[in-house]
Scaffold this motif. Sequence first.
Motif, PDB file in Angstrom:
ATOM      1  N   HIS A   1       0.833  -1.072   0.212  1.00  0.00           N
ATOM      2  CA  HIS A   1       0.026   0.122  -0.005  1.00  0.00           C
ATOM      3  C   HIS A   1       0.865   1.453   0.051  1.00  0.00           C
ATOM      4  CE1 HIS A   1      -3.946  -2.129   0.805  1.00  0.00           C
ATOM      5  NE2 HIS A   1      -3.149  -3.148   1.128  1.00  0.00           N
ATOM      6  N   PRO A   2       1.633   1.353  -0.978  1.00  0.00           N
ATOM      7  CA  PRO A   2       2.599   2.701  -1.054  1.00  0.00           C
ATOM      8  C   PRO A   2       1.837   3.830  -1.120  1.00  0.00           C
ATOM      9  CG  PRO A   2       2.687   1.440  -3.164  1.00  0.00           C
ATOM     10  CD  PRO A   2       1.877   0.639  -2.236  1.00  0.00           C
ATOM     11  N   ASN A   3       0.668   3.813  -1.633  1.00  0.00           N
ATOM     12  CA  ASN A   3      -0.142   5.424  -1.619  1.00  0.00           C
ATOM     13  C   ASN A   3      -0.936   5.416  -0.510  1.00  0.00           C
ATOM     14  OD1 ASN A   3       1.282   5.897  -4.286  1.00  0.00           O
ATOM     15  ND2 ASN A   3      -0.218   4.525  -5.328  1.00  0.00           N
ATOM     16  N   GLY A   4      -0.967   4.654   0.691  1.00  0.00           N
ATOM     17  CA  GLY A   4      -1.693   4.918   1.707  1.00  0.00           C
ATOM     18  C   GLY A   4      -2.529   3.740   1.724  1.00  0.00           C
ATOM     19  N   TYR A   5      -3.382   3.676   3.088  1.00  0.00           N
ATOM     20  CA  TYR A   5      -4.510   2.758   3.283  1.00  0.00           C
ATOM     21  C   TYR A   5      -5.739   3.267   3.448  1.00  0.00           C
ATOM     22  CZ  TYR A   5      -0.296   0.383   5.427  1.00  0.00           C
ATOM     23  OH  TYR A   5       0.909  -0.169   5.468  1.00  0.00           O
ATOM     24  N   LYS A   6      -6.582   2.376   2.629  1.00  0.00           N
ATOM     25  CA  LYS A   6      -8.050   2.748   2.593  1.00  0.00           C
ATOM     26  C   LYS A   6      -9.069   1.617   3.092  1.00  0.00           C
ATOM     27  CE  LYS A   6     -11.766   4.420  -0.470  1.00  0.00           C
ATOM     28  NZ  LYS A   6     -12.069   4.807  -1.694  1.00  0.00           N
ATOM     29  N   TYR A   7      -9.825   1.768   4.055  1.00  0.00           N
ATOM     30  CA  TYR A   7     -10.965   0.765   4.608  1.00  0.00           C
ATOM     31  C   TYR A   7     -11.803   0.316   3.459  1.00  0.00           C
ATOM     32  CZ  TYR A   7      -9.283   1.656   8.954  1.00  0.00           C
ATOM     33  OH  TYR A   7      -8.549   2.027  10.531  1.00  0.00           O
ATOM     34  N   TYR A   8     -12.080  -1.047   3.302  1.00  0.00           N
ATOM     35  CA  TYR A   8     -12.725  -1.673   2.317  1.00  0.00           C
ATOM     36  C   TYR A   8     -13.688  -2.788   2.794  1.00  0.00           C
ATOM     37  CZ  TYR A   8      -8.948  -4.986   2.451  1.00  0.00           C
ATOM     38  OH  TYR A   8      -8.309  -5.947   3.031  1.00  0.00           O
ATOM     39  N   GLY A   9     -14.645  -3.268   1.888  1.00  0.00           N
ATOM     40  CA  GLY A   9     -15.697  -4.389   2.315  1.00  0.00           C
ATOM     41  C   GLY A   9     -16.368  -4.047   3.386  1.00  0.00           C
ATOM     42  N   ASP A  10     -16.480  -4.796   4.429  1.00  0.00           N
ATOM     43  CA  ASP A  10     -17.420  -4.707   5.437  1.00  0.00           C
ATOM     44  C   ASP A  10     -16.718  -4.082   6.592  1.00  0.00           C
ATOM     45  OD1 ASP A  10     -15.766  -6.767   5.943  1.00  0.00           O
ATOM     46  OD2 ASP A  10     -17.133  -8.239   6.813  1.00  0.00           O
ATOM     47  N   THR A  11     -15.586  -3.492   6.563  1.00  0.00           N
ATOM     48  CA  THR A  11     -14.750  -2.987   7.943  1.00  0.00           C
ATOM     49  C   THR A  11     -15.395  -1.759   8.306  1.00  0.00           C
ATOM     50  OG1 THR A  11     -12.602  -4.112   6.927  1.00  0.00           O
ATOM     51  CG2 THR A  11     -12.685  -1.846   8.612  1.00  0.00           C
ATOM     52  N   PRO A  12     -15.787  -0.792   7.293  1.00  0.00           N
ATOM     53  CA  PRO A  12     -16.447   0.476   7.611  1.00  0.00           C
ATOM     54  C   PRO A  12     -17.706   0.183   8.619  1.00  0.00           C
ATOM     55  CG  PRO A  12     -15.698   0.703   5.476  1.00  0.00           C
ATOM     56  CD  PRO A  12     -15.597  -0.575   5.800  1.00  0.00           C
ATOM     57  N   ASP A  13     -18.494  -0.501   8.007  1.00  0.00           N
ATOM     58  CA  ASP A  13     -19.796  -0.802   8.914  1.00  0.00           C
ATOM     59  C   ASP A  13     -19.351  -1.571  10.048  1.00  0.00           C
ATOM     60  OD1 ASP A  13     -21.346   0.359   7.136  1.00  0.00           O
ATOM     61  OD2 ASP A  13     -21.889  -1.482   5.858  1.00  0.00           O
ATOM     62  N   PHE A  14     -18.313  -2.473  10.081  1.00  0.00           N
ATOM     63  CA  PHE A  14     -18.230  -3.267  11.258  1.00  0.00           C
ATOM     64  C   PHE A  14     -17.767  -2.327  12.305  1.00  0.00           C
ATOM     65  CE2 PHE A  14     -15.465  -6.040  13.652  1.00  0.00           C
ATOM     66  CZ  PHE A  14     -16.118  -7.190  14.074  1.00  0.00           C
ATOM     67  N   ILE A  15     -16.875  -1.449  12.278  1.00  0.00           N
ATOM     68  CA  ILE A  15     -15.942  -0.658  13.045  1.00  0.00           C
ATOM     69  C   ILE A  15     -16.914   0.384  13.524  1.00  0.00           C
ATOM     70  CG2 ILE A  15     -13.724  -1.613  12.461  1.00  0.00           C
ATOM     71  CD1 ILE A  15     -13.550   1.181  11.264  1.00  0.00           C
ATOM     72  N   ARG A  16     -17.941   0.679  13.018  1.00  0.00           N
ATOM     73  CA  ARG A  16     -18.817   1.868  13.174  1.00  0.00           C
ATOM     74  C   ARG A  16     -19.461   1.881  14.501  1.00  0.00           C
ATOM     75  NH1 ARG A  16     -21.869   1.971   8.970  1.00  0.00           N
ATOM     76  NH2 ARG A  16     -20.398   3.547   7.731  1.00  0.00           N
ATOM     77  N   GLY A  17     -19.297   2.813  15.337  1.00  0.00           N
ATOM     78  CA  GLY A  17     -19.584   2.779  16.866  1.00  0.00           C
ATOM     79  C   GLY A  17     -18.968   1.650  17.486  1.00  0.00           C
ATOM     80  N   LYS A  18     -17.769   1.213  17.411  1.00  0.00           N
ATOM     81  CA  LYS A  18     -16.854   0.228  18.156  1.00  0.00           C
ATOM     82  C   LYS A  18     -15.893   1.214  18.518  1.00  0.00           C
ATOM     83  CE  LYS A  18     -18.217  -4.111  16.351  1.00  0.00           C
ATOM     84  NZ  LYS A  18     -19.390  -3.875  15.159  1.00  0.00           N
ATOM     85  N   VAL A  19     -15.216   0.637  19.865  1.00  0.00           N
ATOM     86  CA  VAL A  19     -13.896   1.533  19.987  1.00  0.00           C
ATOM     87  C   VAL A  19     -12.652   0.655  19.723  1.00  0.00           C
ATOM     88  CG1 VAL A  19     -12.760   2.068  22.243  1.00  0.00           C
ATOM     89  CG2 VAL A  19     -15.202   2.335  22.286  1.00  0.00           C
ATOM     90  N   TYR A  20     -11.825   1.234  19.135  1.00  0.00           N
ATOM     91  CA  TYR A  20     -10.514   0.670  18.787  1.00  0.00           C
ATOM     92  C   TYR A  20      -9.943   0.226  20.122  1.00  0.00           C
ATOM     93  CZ  TYR A  20      -5.749   0.377  17.151  1.00  0.00           C
ATOM     94  OH  TYR A  20      -4.362  -0.036  16.815  1.00  0.00           O
ATOM     95  N   PRO A  21      -9.102  -1.051  20.079  1.00  0.00           N
ATOM     96  CA  PRO A  21      -8.963  -1.860  19.000  1.00  0.00           C
ATOM     97  C   PRO A  21     -10.043  -3.036  18.470  1.00  0.00           C
ATOM     98  CG  PRO A  21      -7.758  -2.894  21.017  1.00  0.00           C
ATOM     99  CD  PRO A  21      -8.446  -1.647  21.517  1.00  0.00           C
ATOM    100  N   TYR A  22     -11.035  -2.821  18.976  1.00  0.00           N
ATOM    101  CA  TYR A  22     -12.213  -3.678  18.534  1.00  0.00           C
ATOM    102  C   TYR A  22     -12.264  -4.984  19.136  1.00  0.00           C
ATOM    103  CZ  TYR A  22     -11.694   0.293  15.191  1.00  0.00           C
ATOM    104  OH  TYR A  22     -11.647   1.560  14.557  1.00  0.00           O
ATOM    105  N   GLY A  23     -11.793  -5.126  20.297  1.00  0.00           N
ATOM    106  CA  GLY A  23     -11.667  -6.181  21.151  1.00  0.00           C
ATOM    107  C   GLY A  23     -10.397  -6.396  22.096  1.00  0.00           C
ATOM    108  N   SER A  24     -10.502  -7.537  22.621  1.00  0.00           N
ATOM    109  CA  SER A  24      -9.124  -7.794  23.573  1.00  0.00           C
ATOM    110  C   SER A  24      -8.406  -8.882  22.934  1.00  0.00           C
ATOM    111  CB  SER A  24      -9.907  -8.440  24.723  1.00  0.00           C
ATOM    112  OG  SER A  24      -8.778  -8.615  25.808  1.00  0.00           O
ATOM    113  N   TRP A  25      -7.028  -8.399  22.617  1.00  0.00           N
ATOM    114  CA  TRP A  25      -6.304  -9.260  21.901  1.00  0.00           C
ATOM    115  C   TRP A  25      -5.047  -9.525  22.552  1.00  0.00           C
ATOM    116  CZ3 TRP A  25      -9.560 -10.863  18.292  1.00  0.00           C
ATOM    117  CH2 TRP A  25     -10.216  -9.954  17.726  1.00  0.00           C
TER     118      TRP A  25
END
Length: 217
Positions: free
Chosen positions: A193-217
């Motif tokens: 990703h030399p030109n930067g990162y962009k969220y795609y697929g179901d990621t935007p909807d999945f993380i909406r309203g959730k708190v980073y890091p989206y779980g306990s890892w």
Amino acid sequence: MEIIRLAGLIPVLMLTACHGTDQPNTSVKNDVPTEWKFNFFTPKALPALVTFAAILDADGKDYRFNTLNSTSALPGVIGEWNDKDRAPGGYWNHVERPPKHILFCWDSIIDKTVYETHLTLSAAVVEKMRSPSGKSDPYNNTYDTLLIGLAPEGKVAVWLQGIGFEPNYRVTPSVLKTVSGDKLDICRGVTKHPNGYKYYGDTPDFIRGKVYPYGSW
């Protein structure tokens, strides 16, 4: 197979290895597989991509992988790791003896960051991968597949894939170190990703309203 074995990487991997004090038993039993596999995965909708891997196996052979199996998102891994979900395999990710020292570069798309991870398996884990499990299984009686989970904050977790229907076996590496930014060494400038990162697929909807890091890892 796009695997380049280069002696020049051995000092890098052995630098990682020097942090562990144990040494593997390099005697190979006759009833073990002819190859060992390793697969990477992420939690659901928290994408990452492994771009390069270097492995020193238990017998000291050096491998470099510039082409790897896909880094799959597992739909059942949400909020925390579990011991049942398994990354799918593929053609590329295999070595001739159990992996001992692993260095890999990965794009954490969810973190918009390049990470470099150094991982060393203990002698006990390597021996477990060499040895028959003693379980009755018609397909494979040895723990011959390593599963590596990649999560936000550069978190990495490791399992031996369970035999048959048994759970995966969570292992604690003797060395596990992940760096980013100005601490990158081998992985500096390694990205898909030399030109930067962009969220795609179901990621935007999945993380909406959730708190980073989206779980306990």
